[in-house]
Design a protein around this motif. Sequence first.
Motif, PDB file in Angstrom:
ATOM      1  N   ALA A   1       0.813  -1.071   0.016  1.00  0.00           N
ATOM      2  CA  ALA A   1      -0.145   0.055   0.067  1.00  0.00           C
ATOM      3  C   ALA A   1       0.851   1.305  -0.091  1.00  0.00           C
ATOM      4  CB  ALA A   1      -0.824  -0.149   1.282  1.00  0.00           C
ATOM      5  N   LEU A   2       1.982   1.214   0.518  1.00  0.00           N
ATOM      6  CA  LEU A   2       2.958   2.503   0.677  1.00  0.00           C
ATOM      7  C   LEU A   2       3.349   2.650  -0.494  1.00  0.00           C
ATOM      8  CD1 LEU A   2       4.529   4.487   2.343  1.00  0.00           C
ATOM      9  CD2 LEU A   2       6.045   2.697   2.889  1.00  0.00           C
TER      10      LEU A   2
ATOM     11  N   LYS B   1       3.248   6.175  -5.773  1.00  0.00           N
ATOM     12  CA  LYS B   1       3.071   6.289  -7.097  1.00  0.00           C
ATOM     13  C   LYS B   1       2.090   7.182  -7.291  1.00  0.00           C
ATOM     14  CE  LYS B   1       4.025   1.548  -8.581  1.00  0.00           C
ATOM     15  NZ  LYS B   1       3.619   0.296  -9.060  1.00  0.00           N
ATOM     16  N   THR B   2       1.329   7.551  -6.445  1.00  0.00           N
ATOM     17  CA  THR B   2       0.138   8.416  -6.713  1.00  0.00           C
ATOM     18  C   THR B   2       0.399   9.704  -5.928  1.00  0.00           C
ATOM     19  OG1 THR B   2      -1.232   7.778  -5.166  1.00  0.00           O
ATOM     20  CG2 THR B   2      -1.500   6.709  -7.268  1.00  0.00           C
ATOM     21  N   ASN B   3       1.204   9.855  -4.871  1.00  0.00           N
ATOM     22  CA  ASN B   3       1.200  10.886  -4.050  1.00  0.00           C
ATOM     23  C   ASN B   3       2.725  11.139  -3.741  1.00  0.00           C
ATOM     24  OD1 ASN B   3      -1.782  11.215  -3.864  1.00  0.00           O
ATOM     25  ND2 ASN B   3      -1.733  10.054  -1.845  1.00  0.00           N
ATOM     26  N   GLN B   4       3.053  12.370  -3.336  1.00  0.00           N
ATOM     27  CA  GLN B   4       4.424  12.656  -3.005  1.00  0.00           C
ATOM     28  C   GLN B   4       4.506  12.573  -1.523  1.00  0.00           C
ATOM     29  OE1 GLN B   4       7.158  13.332  -4.790  1.00  0.00           O
ATOM     30  NE2 GLN B   4       5.911  12.988  -6.768  1.00  0.00           N
ATOM     31  N   THR B   5       3.526  12.883  -0.705  1.00  0.00           N
ATOM     32  CA  THR B   5       3.735  12.828   0.691  1.00  0.00           C
ATOM     33  C   THR B   5       2.757  11.296   1.118  1.00  0.00           C
ATOM     34  OG1 THR B   5       1.797  14.363   0.953  1.00  0.00           O
ATOM     35  CG2 THR B   5       4.057  15.102   1.095  1.00  0.00           C
ATOM     36  N   ILE B   6       3.094  10.809   2.187  1.00  0.00           N
ATOM     37  CA  ILE B   6       2.431   9.613   2.809  1.00  0.00           C
ATOM     38  C   ILE B   6       1.839  10.010   3.894  1.00  0.00           C
ATOM     39  CG2 ILE B   6       2.720   7.288   3.538  1.00  0.00           C
ATOM     40  CD1 ILE B   6       3.201   7.398   0.592  1.00  0.00           C
TER      41      ILE B   6
ATOM     42  N   ASN C   1      11.466   8.948   5.749  1.00  0.00           N
ATOM     43  CA  ASN C   1      11.789   9.401   4.191  1.00  0.00           C
ATOM     44  C   ASN C   1      11.194   8.353   3.338  1.00  0.00           C
ATOM     45  OD1 ASN C   1      13.736  11.560   5.030  1.00  0.00           O
ATOM     46  ND2 ASN C   1      15.438  10.075   5.238  1.00  0.00           N
ATOM     47  N   ASN C   2       9.829   8.227   3.674  1.00  0.00           N
ATOM     48  CA  ASN C   2       8.908   7.303   2.958  1.00  0.00           C
ATOM     49  C   ASN C   2       9.393   5.881   2.737  1.00  0.00           C
ATOM     50  OD1 ASN C   2       7.162   9.621   2.504  1.00  0.00           O
ATOM     51  ND2 ASN C   2       8.013  10.100   0.500  1.00  0.00           N
TER      52      ASN C   2
END
Length: 126
Positions: free
Chosen positions: A52-53, A58-63, A103-104
């Motif tokens: 999921a992460l 892939k779709t967002n820059q921030t989590i 850092n994601n």
Amino acid sequence: MSFKSAFSLLELVLTLLLLGILLSFGIPNIFNYNKSVCNKALQLQILNLKIALKNELKTNQTINIESLYKHLDMSKSSCYFEKQKGGFIGINEDKKVFFKLKNNILECEHTKSSKLHNSESFCDIF
């Protein structure tokens, strides 16, 4: 004169002795099996969270870590996850492991209670 067949005291003692020996080997294996099942359940949930992460990256820059918690079992039991500041803890009875998003990237941190019986860390199975 009729004879009734019955077990002798020696036969009963030997049967109970053998049963005790078999149970002494079987009961610890049942407890190890339960811990192993819990470890596998925690691993599967972490794998789902990592997938999921990756998809969210892939779709967002921030989590948003809060949105990822839905992939974890947060209901208290002997095998569950618990929210902590900056991450979450995986709990398997007396073993705990801390995960945080840095850092994601999902990182596992060693804790004092994360040592396994073979001197490996609980993080190593993740």
